[in-house]
Design an enzyme around this catalytic site. Structure first.
Site, mmCIF file in Angstrom:
data_model
loop_
_atom_site.group_PDB
_atom_site.id
_atom_site.type_symbol
_atom_site.label_atom_id
_atom_site.label_comp_id
_atom_site.label_asym_id
_atom_site.label_seq_id
_atom_site.Cartn_x
_atom_site.Cartn_y
_atom_site.Cartn_z
ATOM 1 C CG ASP A 115 -2.324 -14.268 5.282
ATOM 2 O OD1 ASP A 115 -3.071 -14.880 4.501
ATOM 3 O OD2 ASP A 115 -1.984 -13.087 5.091
ATOM 4 C CE LYS A 147 -6.273 -16.204 1.880
ATOM 5 N NZ LYS A 147 -6.413 -14.757 1.671
ATOM 6 N NE ARG A 176 -1.405 -20.041 2.301
ATOM 7 C CZ ARG A 176 -1.236 -18.723 2.335
ATOM 8 N NH1 ARG A 176 -2.054 -17.971 3.054
ATOM 9 N NH2 ARG A 176 -0.247 -18.166 1.685
ATOM 10 N NE ARG A 202 1.250 -15.577 4.890
ATOM 11 C CZ ARG A 202 2.160 -14.687 5.285
ATOM 12 N NH1 ARG A 202 3.053 -15.001 6.198
ATOM 13 N NH2 ARG A 202 2.185 -13.469 4.795
ATOM 14 N NE ARG A 212 -3.777 -2.467 2.080
ATOM 15 C CZ ARG A 212 -3.738 -3.780 1.819
ATOM 16 N NH1 ARG A 212 -2.564 -4.409 1.695
ATOM 17 N NH2 ARG A 212 -4.861 -4.488 1.702
ATOM 18 N N GLY A 231 -0.996 -11.975 -5.095
ATOM 19 C CA GLY A 231 -2.410 -11.626 -5.254
ATOM 20 C C GLY A 231 -2.671 -10.180 -4.879
#
Ligand code: S3P
Length: 431
Positions: free
Chosen positions: A318, A345, A349, A391, A29, A97
């Site tokens: 997450d 994801k 996941r 992850r 961002r 993403g």
């Protein structure tokens, strides 16, 4: 990605104080909003992961100016007014993403033709959830097979304001709409019944946007953003979570993570760990860019199972694979509900987590969108199929610490998507 790691069990308590790379969500961002603003945003602590690099290279391909300056980055505003390199810009979003979805929002209202591509994983992920609400603002977006990348955008000025209620719990969808709203005509309203992460809203407000929170609705009017200031990106709580979990699981451990972001909409993992009986001390001692920042200290304790309701998931989405690892060491059966989003994801996941837990000898059952994990279970070292998903690789790097025998993670290098030095930092806590 290749680059295997073999992680051996912890034979002694983990101890230490560390900091983790800057928050990935805030970093994306900062580059995007800094480029759109008036002035120059100085960004300190940008994480070195591949996802954030994808956002940077896409913005640069669009003509944005981002340059290094004494360990920080200077993001120059106003790129939408500068000439773009060609009539049709192709942008490679890699595995990210967040890059693709947020840029869809920006580019929908930006005259030009843009094609957003990604790697095999990103190309499988759903983009209609972003394209459809953007189309309600008048955006012209084509998706490959009607669903995903490559995404072709014919951007145009003068999008209509939106009045949208999110139908999926996705901060990326919400953020795409808010970014499009910045160049739309009139006040846009985006209702987020799920309370997903609010980094976009916080940063917009910090940059002086005409933004108002009205219950669960964000109201935004187009207007200038002022960026002549410095943003020190706090450490990523999602990265800190791995060390918190490791300390909670390995007997005698005590670990602190300093200067980490403490946004409550990201802190669900700590809330659940606390309910499981973990000893956690959180000291908020600063704020940065409208985000709370502080230290998280955690030490080992016996854990009991927990139920996580669907409404809690956005604040720890997450961290679900990691929580499932923790649950395998807790007394009783943990039920993690409402996990449908995990299927879309970087990998599926939900399936990957259950399969890896079972490979290590744990009892993990998926029924619909619920994952049940029973413990405590003596894990055994195994080869983990992390499916190129950072992850999964990092979560099972933590599981390996409390397993009998070595655990091999063939594609451990994929951790670099968010945390390039993860496995070295984990080793560093062994003392
Ligand atoms: C993110 C939002 C979440 C999260 C992702 C980062 C963001 O995705 O899983 O890692 O920065 O907005 P969704 O919007 O798909 O829930």
């Amino acid at each position: 990605m290749s680059g295997a790691r073999v992680v051996s069990p912890a034979s002694a308590p983990l101890r230490g104080t560390l900091s983790v790379p800057g928050d990935k969500s805030i970093a994306h961002r900062s580059l995007i909003l800094g480029s759109l603003a008036e002035g120059t945003l100085r960004v300190a602590g940008l994480p070195g992961g591949a996802d954030v690099r994808s956002t940077r290279t896409c913005l640069e391909a669009l003509g944005a100016s981002i340059r290094e300056d004494e360990g920080a980055l200077l993001v120059e505003g106003g790129w939408t007014r500068r000439p773009r390199p060609s009539a049709r810009v192709e942008l490679d979003c890699g595995n990210s993403g967040t890059t693709m979805r947020l840029l869809m929002g920006v580019l929908a209202g930006c005259p030009g033709r843009f094609v957003l591509t990604g790697d095999a994983s990103l190309s499988r992920r759903p983009m209609r959830r972003v394209a459809e609400p953007l189309a309600s603002m008048g955006a012209a977006i084509e998706l490959s097979g009607g669903e995903g990348a490559p995404v072709t955008i014919q951007g145009k000025a003068g999008l209509a304001a939106c009045g949208v209620r999110l139908s999926v719990p996705s901060a990326q969808v919400k953020s795409a709409l808010l970014l499009a709203a910045l160049s739309a005509e009139g006040e846009s309203a985006v209702e987020d019944p799920f309370r997903t992460r609010d980094h976009t809203e916080r940063m917009l407000a910090w940059l002086g946007a005409d933004l108002r929170l009205d219950g669960r609705t964000v109201r935004l009017r187009p207007g200038p953003l002022r960026s002549d200031r410095t943003l020190a990106i706090p450490g990523d709580l999602s990265s800190a979570a791995y060390f918190a979990a490791a300390a909670a699981l390995v007997p005698g451990s005590e670990v602190s993570v300093t200067r980490v972001g403490l946004n409550p909409r990201r802190a669900g993992f700590l809330d659940v760990l606390r309910r499981m009986g973990a000893r956690i001390a959180v000291a908020e001692d600063a704020s940065s860019g409208g985000e709370p920042v502080g230290t998280v200290g955690i030490s080992h304790s016996r854990l009991k199972a927990a139920r996580v309701a669907a409404a809690e998931v956005p604040a720890l989405v997450d961290e679900i694979p990691l929580l499932a690892v923790v649950a395998s060491q807790a007394e009783g059966t943990s039920r993690l509900e409402g996990l449908g989003e995990l299927r879309v994801k970087e990998s599926d996941r939900l399936a990957a987590t259950a399969a890896a837990l079972r490979a290590m000898g744990a009892k993990a059952v998926v029924e619909g969108d619920t994952l049940s994990v029973s413990g405590p279970c003596r894990l055994r070292g195994a080869e983990i199929a992390s499916l190129g998903d950072h992850r999964i690789a990092m979560s099972f790097g933590v599981a390996a610490l409390v397993a009998d025998g070595e655990t091999r993670i063939p594609d451990a290098a994929c951790a670099a998507v968010s945390y390039p030095g993860f496995f070295d930092d984990l080793e560093g806590l062994r003392g």
